[in-house]
Design a protein around this motif. Structure first.
Motif, PDB file in Angstrom:
ATOM      1  N   ILE A  62       0.842  -1.212   0.000  1.00  0.00           N
ATOM      2  CA  ILE A  62       0.000   0.000   0.000  1.00  0.00           C
ATOM      3  C   ILE A  62       0.871   1.254   0.000  1.00  0.00           C
ATOM      4  O   ILE A  62       0.594   2.225  -0.715  1.00  0.00           O
ATOM      5  N   LEU A  63       1.954   1.240   0.777  1.00  0.00           N
ATOM      6  CA  LEU A  63       2.843   2.394   0.827  1.00  0.00           C
ATOM      7  C   LEU A  63       3.485   2.656  -0.538  1.00  0.00           C
ATOM      8  O   LEU A  63       3.652   3.818  -0.942  1.00  0.00           O
ATOM      9  N   SER A  64       3.845   1.593  -1.253  1.00  0.00           N
ATOM     10  CA  SER A  64       4.462   1.783  -2.574  1.00  0.00           C
ATOM     11  C   SER A  64       3.465   2.435  -3.546  1.00  0.00           C
ATOM     12  O   SER A  64       3.842   3.283  -4.368  1.00  0.00           O
ATOM     13  N   TRP A  65       2.208   2.088  -3.419  1.00  0.00           N
ATOM     14  CA  TRP A  65       1.180   2.699  -4.263  1.00  0.00           C
ATOM     15  C   TRP A  65       1.021   4.181  -3.913  1.00  0.00           C
ATOM     16  O   TRP A  65       0.860   5.016  -4.808  1.00  0.00           O
ATOM     17  N   ARG A  66       1.061   4.496  -2.640  1.00  0.00           N
ATOM     18  CA  ARG A  66       0.918   5.890  -2.233  1.00  0.00           C
ATOM     19  C   ARG A  66       2.089   6.738  -2.735  1.00  0.00           C
ATOM     20  O   ARG A  66       1.894   7.888  -3.152  1.00  0.00           O
ATOM     21  N   ARG A  67       3.289   6.205  -2.688  1.00  0.00           N
ATOM     22  CA  ARG A  67       4.451   6.932  -3.199  1.00  0.00           C
ATOM     23  C   ARG A  67       4.340   7.150  -4.706  1.00  0.00           C
ATOM     24  O   ARG A  67       4.621   8.247  -5.207  1.00  0.00           O
ATOM     25  N   GLU A  68       3.946   6.117  -5.408  1.00  0.00           N
ATOM     26  CA  GLU A  68       3.752   6.252  -6.871  1.00  0.00           C
ATOM     27  C   GLU A  68       2.676   7.291  -7.166  1.00  0.00           C
ATOM     28  O   GLU A  68       2.827   8.137  -8.064  1.00  0.00           O
ATOM     29  N   GLU A  69       1.591   7.268  -6.402  1.00  0.00           N
ATOM     30  CA  GLU A  69       0.499   8.211  -6.632  1.00  0.00           C
ATOM     31  C   GLU A  69       0.939   9.650  -6.364  1.00  0.00           C
ATOM     32  O   GLU A  69       0.546  10.576  -7.079  1.00  0.00           O
ATOM     33  N   ALA A  70       1.763   9.865  -5.348  1.00  0.00           N
ATOM     34  CA  ALA A  70       2.245  11.214  -5.045  1.00  0.00           C
ATOM     35  C   ALA A  70       3.039  11.785  -6.203  1.00  0.00           C
ATOM     36  O   ALA A  70       2.887  12.960  -6.577  1.00  0.00           O
ATOM     37  N   VAL A  71       3.896  10.963  -6.794  1.00  0.00           N
ATOM     38  CA  VAL A  71       4.696  11.423  -7.940  1.00  0.00           C
ATOM     39  C   VAL A  71       3.796  11.680  -9.148  1.00  0.00           C
ATOM     40  O   VAL A  71       3.907  12.716  -9.831  1.00  0.00           O
ATOM     41  N   ARG A  72       2.921  10.762  -9.413  1.00  0.00           N
ATOM     42  CA  ARG A  72       2.044  10.903 -10.580  1.00  0.00           C
ATOM     43  C   ARG A  72       1.139  12.127 -10.455  1.00  0.00           C
ATOM     44  O   ARG A  72       0.948  12.887 -11.417  1.00  0.00           O
ATOM     45  N   ARG A  73       0.564  12.347  -9.271  1.00  0.00           N
ATOM     46  CA  ARG A  73      -0.298  13.507  -9.075  1.00  0.00           C
ATOM     47  C   ARG A  73       0.475  14.810  -9.273  1.00  0.00           C
ATOM     48  O   ARG A  73      -0.044  15.755  -9.883  1.00  0.00           O
ATOM     49  N   PHE A  74       1.688  14.853  -8.789  1.00  0.00           N
ATOM     50  CA  PHE A  74       2.514  16.046  -8.945  1.00  0.00           C
ATOM     51  C   PHE A  74       2.710  16.358 -10.439  1.00  0.00           C
ATOM     52  O   PHE A  74       2.643  17.521 -10.869  1.00  0.00           O
ATOM     53  N   MET A  75       2.927  15.332 -11.236  1.00  0.00           N
ATOM     54  CA  MET A  75       3.158  15.525 -12.666  1.00  0.00           C
ATOM     55  C   MET A  75       1.865  15.902 -13.405  1.00  0.00           C
ATOM     56  O   MET A  75       1.878  16.773 -14.289  1.00  0.00           O
ATOM     57  N   VAL A  76       0.748  15.277 -13.037  1.00  0.00           N
ATOM     58  CA  VAL A  76      -0.530  15.580 -13.689  1.00  0.00           C
ATOM     59  C   VAL A  76      -0.953  17.004 -13.392  1.00  0.00           C
ATOM     60  O   VAL A  76      -1.449  17.725 -14.269  1.00  0.00           O
ATOM     61  N   GLU A  77      -0.751  17.436 -12.157  1.00  0.00           N
ATOM     62  CA  GLU A  77      -1.125  18.807 -11.802  1.00  0.00           C
ATOM     63  C   GLU A  77      -0.323  19.840 -12.579  1.00  0.00           C
ATOM     64  O   GLU A  77      -0.730  21.001 -12.672  1.00  0.00           O
ATOM     65  N   ARG A  78       0.784  19.426 -13.164  1.00  0.00           N
ATOM     66  CA  ARG A  78       1.620  20.337 -13.939  1.00  0.00           C
ATOM     67  C   ARG A  78       1.533  20.078 -15.438  1.00  0.00           C
ATOM     68  O   ARG A  78       2.401  20.469 -16.200  1.00  0.00           O
ATOM     69  N   GLY A  79       0.437  19.423 -15.844  1.00  0.00           N
ATOM     70  CA  GLY A  79       0.087  19.371 -17.263  1.00  0.00           C
ATOM     71  C   GLY A  79       0.333  18.089 -18.008  1.00  0.00           C
ATOM     72  O   GLY A  79       0.048  18.026 -19.220  1.00  0.00           O
ATOM     73  N   VAL A  80       0.857  17.050 -17.366  1.00  0.00           N
ATOM     74  CA  VAL A  80       1.078  15.801 -18.095  1.00  0.00           C
ATOM     75  C   VAL A  80      -0.244  15.028 -18.185  1.00  0.00           C
ATOM     76  O   VAL A  80      -0.904  14.822 -17.163  1.00  0.00           O
ATOM     77  N   GLU A  81      -0.612  14.634 -19.417  1.00  0.00           N
ATOM     78  CA  GLU A  81      -1.861  13.891 -19.598  1.00  0.00           C
ATOM     79  C   GLU A  81      -1.766  12.518 -18.955  1.00  0.00           C
ATOM     80  O   GLU A  81      -0.734  11.841 -19.030  1.00  0.00           O
ATOM     81  N   LEU A  82      -2.862  12.116 -18.344  1.00  0.00           N
ATOM     82  CA  LEU A  82      -2.872  10.848 -17.615  1.00  0.00           C
ATOM     83  C   LEU A  82      -2.645   9.654 -18.533  1.00  0.00           C
ATOM     84  O   LEU A  82      -2.088   8.624 -18.107  1.00  0.00           O
ATOM     85  N   ASN A  83      -3.061   9.784 -19.819  1.00  0.00           N
ATOM     86  CA  ASN A  83      -2.908   8.641 -20.723  1.00  0.00           C
ATOM     87  C   ASN A  83      -1.455   8.411 -21.151  1.00  0.00           C
ATOM     88  O   ASN A  83      -1.168   7.463 -21.882  1.00  0.00           O
ATOM     89  N   ARG A  84      -0.559   9.257 -20.704  1.00  0.00           N
ATOM     90  CA  ARG A  84       0.866   9.051 -21.014  1.00  0.00           C
ATOM     91  C   ARG A  84       1.564   8.227 -19.930  1.00  0.00           C
ATOM     92  O   ARG A  84       2.759   7.961 -20.027  1.00  0.00           O
ATOM     93  N   PHE A  85       0.836   7.827 -18.880  1.00  0.00           N
ATOM     94  CA  PHE A  85       1.437   7.112 -17.751  1.00  0.00           C
ATOM     95  C   PHE A  85       1.147   5.623 -17.806  1.00  0.00           C
ATOM     96  O   PHE A  85       0.068   5.187 -18.228  1.00  0.00           O
TER      97      PHE A  85
END
Length: 256
Positions: free
Chosen positions: A197-220
């Protein structure tokens, strides 16, 4: 009948003339006889003339009735013919209108078929592009990789990690066709399910940071694997620190 009537009248006139002659030739007694005889003849002639006139009037009435009937039949026939003509004209107009509507419906159907064909061609083209895109997505080349580390048991990004991600964001912004894989990890300390669960939360934190700055979700592409790949790091603090990470890998599609 008219001829017979005229003949009877002529005979009556002749009798009258004869009476005049006889009256001039005989004496008084003879004159009486002549008058009586003429009267009898006159009665017969008058009766015959009356019968002839009656018969003639009846015949004229019958003929007039027949003429009236014939005229009525002719008028009724003309009226029926006129009505039939009007009905035929209305039917012809309705047939013309129906034909026009049929032509319009055929034109609309043809236009709909053409639009459907065009839509099918566009759909086929889109399907082809999607198929090629999905196929090419699996055919890619790694161009960059970076790690973002975390504190023990935490999934909060710190400043150093954000700086690493900002470098990745620039690469993705400059290359719109590039994609990125994000994988979260933990060290081996703790329970396996908690680490997952912790590994998922860390991955989500990085991904959210990138999406909030304009990266489209379908590129992940992203996942968390917990301590599955941490190895034996229980006695190695440096190794455990390295395992508390999210790995970001950037790929470019192969040109096929």
């Amino acid at each position: 009948m008219l001829h017979n009537n005229a003949s009877a009248r002529n005979r009556l006139a002749m009798v009258s003339a004869l009476v005049v002659i006889l009256l001039g030739s005989f004496g008084c007694a003879g004159q009486n006889w002549v008058i009586d005889t003429v009267r009898e003849m006159d009665k017969d002639l008058v009766a015959r003339v009356g019968r002839i006139e009656t018969t003639s009037a009846a015949e004229k009435t019958r003929v007039d009735q027949q003429l009236t009937e014939v005229r009525g039949i002719g008028t009724d026939a003309r009226n029926r013919a006129d009505e039939a003509g009007r009905v035929a004209q209305v039917a012809s107009q309705k047939a013309d209108t129906a034909a026009q509507k049929a032509d319009a419906a055929t034109q609309k159907a043809d236009a709909a078929i053409q639009k459907a064909d065009a839509a099918t061609q566009k759909a086929d083209a889109v399907d082809g592009r999607l198929t090629r895109a999905m196929a090419n997505r699996l055919k890619r080349t790694q161009v960059q990789q970076a790690d973002v580390t975390f504190k023990t048991g935490k999934s909060v990004l710190h400043e150093n990690g954000q700086e690493v991600i900002m470098g990745i964001l620039k690469v993705l912004a400059d290359n719109p066709t590039y994609t990125v894989d994000i994988v979260g990890y933990t060290d081996s300390v703790g329970k396996a399910d908690s680490n997952l669960i912790l590994s998922w939360r860390r991955e989500e934190a990085v991904r959210r940071f990138m999406v909030e700055r304009g990266v489209e979700l379908n590129r992940f592409s992203f996942t968390g694997v917990g301590a599955e790949r941490s190895g034996d790091d229980a006695q190695d603090a440096l190794k455990r620190e390295k395992n508390r990470r999210v790995t970001i890998t950037v790929f470019k599609p192969d040109d096929n």
